[in-house]
Design a protein around this motif. Structure first.
Motif, short mmCIF file in Angstrom:
data_model
loop_
_atom_site.label_atom_id
_atom_site.label_comp_id
_atom_site.label_asym_id
_atom_site.label_seq_id
_atom_site.Cartn_x
_atom_site.Cartn_y
_atom_site.Cartn_z
N ALA A 179 70.90 65.41 98.26
CA ALA A 179 71.89 64.60 98.98
C ALA A 179 72.60 65.42 100.05
O ALA A 179 72.95 64.91 101.12
N GLN A 180 72.79 66.69 99.77
CA GLN A 180 73.53 67.54 100.70
C GLN A 180 72.67 67.99 101.87
O GLN A 180 73.12 67.97 103.03
N VAL A 181 71.43 68.40 101.60
CA VAL A 181 70.64 69.07 102.65
C VAL A 181 69.57 68.18 103.29
O VAL A 181 69.13 68.46 104.40
N VAL A 182 69.14 67.12 102.61
CA VAL A 182 68.14 66.21 103.19
C VAL A 182 68.59 64.76 102.97
O VAL A 182 68.00 64.03 102.17
N PRO A 183 69.60 64.32 103.67
CA PRO A 183 70.13 62.98 103.47
C PRO A 183 69.16 61.87 103.83
O PRO A 183 69.40 60.71 103.48
N ALA A 184 68.04 62.19 104.51
CA ALA A 184 67.03 61.17 104.81
C ALA A 184 66.27 60.74 103.57
O ALA A 184 65.51 59.77 103.62
N PHE A 185 66.46 61.44 102.46
CA PHE A 185 65.78 61.12 101.20
C PHE A 185 66.81 60.69 100.17
O PHE A 185 67.92 61.23 100.11
N THR A 186 66.42 59.73 99.33
CA THR A 186 67.25 59.33 98.20
C THR A 186 66.42 59.41 96.93
O THR A 186 65.19 59.21 96.95
N VAL A 187 67.08 59.68 95.83
CA VAL A 187 66.40 59.77 94.54
C VAL A 187 65.99 58.37 94.10
O VAL A 187 66.82 57.50 93.90
N ALA A 188 64.68 58.16 93.98
CA ALA A 188 64.15 56.87 93.55
C ALA A 188 63.89 56.82 92.05
O ALA A 188 63.89 55.75 91.45
N GLU A 189 63.68 57.98 91.46
CA GLU A 189 63.32 58.03 90.05
C GLU A 189 63.64 59.41 89.52
O GLU A 189 63.45 60.42 90.20
N MET A 190 64.15 59.47 88.30
CA MET A 190 64.36 60.75 87.63
C MET A 190 64.16 60.52 86.14
O MET A 190 64.97 59.88 85.47
N ALA A 191 63.04 61.02 85.63
CA ALA A 191 62.70 60.78 84.23
C ALA A 191 61.85 61.92 83.71
O ALA A 191 60.96 62.41 84.42
N ALA A 192 62.11 62.32 82.48
CA ALA A 192 61.31 63.33 81.78
C ALA A 192 61.14 64.60 82.59
O ALA A 192 60.07 65.22 82.60
N GLY A 193 62.20 65.00 83.29
CA GLY A 193 62.17 66.24 84.03
C GLY A 193 61.51 66.18 85.39
O GLY A 193 61.31 67.21 86.03
N VAL A 194 61.16 64.97 85.84
CA VAL A 194 60.53 64.81 87.16
C VAL A 194 61.46 63.97 88.05
O VAL A 194 61.88 62.89 87.66
N LEU A 195 61.75 64.51 89.21
CA LEU A 195 62.57 63.80 90.20
C LEU A 195 61.66 63.36 91.35
O LEU A 195 60.88 64.16 91.86
N VAL A 196 61.78 62.09 91.73
CA VAL A 196 61.05 61.56 92.88
C VAL A 196 62.08 61.11 93.91
O VAL A 196 62.91 60.25 93.62
N ALA A 197 62.03 61.71 95.08
CA ALA A 197 62.92 61.33 96.18
C ALA A 197 62.06 60.74 97.29
O ALA A 197 61.03 61.29 97.64
N GLU A 198 62.52 59.61 97.84
CA GLU A 198 61.75 58.92 98.88
C GLU A 198 62.50 58.87 100.18
O GLU A 198 63.74 58.76 100.21
N ARG A 199 61.73 58.95 101.26
CA ARG A 199 62.32 58.92 102.60
C ARG A 199 62.77 57.49 102.93
O ARG A 199 62.02 56.53 102.74
N HIS A 200 63.97 57.37 103.45
CA HIS A 200 64.47 56.06 103.88
C HIS A 200 64.76 56.02 105.37
O HIS A 200 65.16 54.97 105.90
N SER A 201 64.59 57.15 106.05
CA SER A 201 64.80 57.15 107.50
C SER A 201 64.04 58.32 108.11
O SER A 201 63.54 59.19 107.42
#
Length: 200
Positions: A178-200
């Motif tokens: 959130a701080q360094v790549v605001p073009a991405f948002t966390v879409a999923e976080m489960a079982a130790g895996v974070l998925v962030a997707e580009r929205h712009s």
């Protein structure tokens, strides 16, 4: 790269006494259960398109992804040239080497990470960002996000008990993203895996 990160990374680059045994064992970790959450996240992301794995070592994730999903364009980057060479040989031996490209370098090296913006659909890190100090990991996330067209997937230790263990740090990846790549948002976080997707 901070001295702390450099020390951690140099440990992974260092030759082992029984190197071929170590590399064999590392590639066999493709079958270990701790990799399955990342495999499952890739399944939910289908079609995940071209993949760049930062910190690929000898390619156990490539081997596991290939078993699960068949052929796809794969690019691996790692600081350990011997691991890359071994991974390339094993991929060719097992019939999927033609679709894989292997590059020597660090996520913090602008030359090694000189691909065009949004070059890959999916950029993956598994047990690599935890080797970087807090001062460096934000720079690595920026570099990964720059070359990701759709998503970044991160599988790293999140339990505080890992902090300082075996050349590792535990980072707050959602906050850092959130701080360094605001073009991405966390879409999923489960079982130790974070998925962030580009929205712009």
């Amino acid at each position: 790269m901070t001295p702390e990160s450099a020390q951690s990374v140099s440990w992974w680059m260092a030759p082992r006494i029984n190197e071929i045994v170590w590399l064999d064992h590392y590639l066999l970790s493709a079958e270990e259960a701790w990799r399955e959450p990342l495999v499952a996240a890739m399944h939910r992301a289908q079609p995940f398109g071209s993949v760049c794995e930062v910190g690929c070592h000898c390619g156990p994730n490539l081997k596991r992804f290939r078993q699960a999903y068949g052929a796809f364009p794969y690019t691996g980057l790692d600081v350990n040239g011997r691991a890359l060479a071994y991974g390339r040989r094993m991929a060719l031996r097992d019939g999927y080497g033609d679709e894989a490209r292997w590059f020597l370098g660090s996520v913090l090296d602008p030359v090694a990470m000189s691909w065009p913006d949004r070059e890959f659909e999916t950029v993956v890190s598994s047990s690599m960002l935890s080797l970087l100090s807090p001062e460096d990991v934000g720079l690595a996330l920026i570099a990964m996000a720059r070359i990701a067209n759709t998503r970044v997937m991160i599988q790293e230790p999140t339990d505080a008990s890992h902090d300082g263990y075996f050349h590792q740090w535990v980072h707050d990846y959602p906050a850092m993203l959130a701080q360094v790549v605001p073009a991405f948002t966390v879409a999923e976080m489960a079982a130790g895996v974070l998925v962030a997707e580009r929205h712009s």
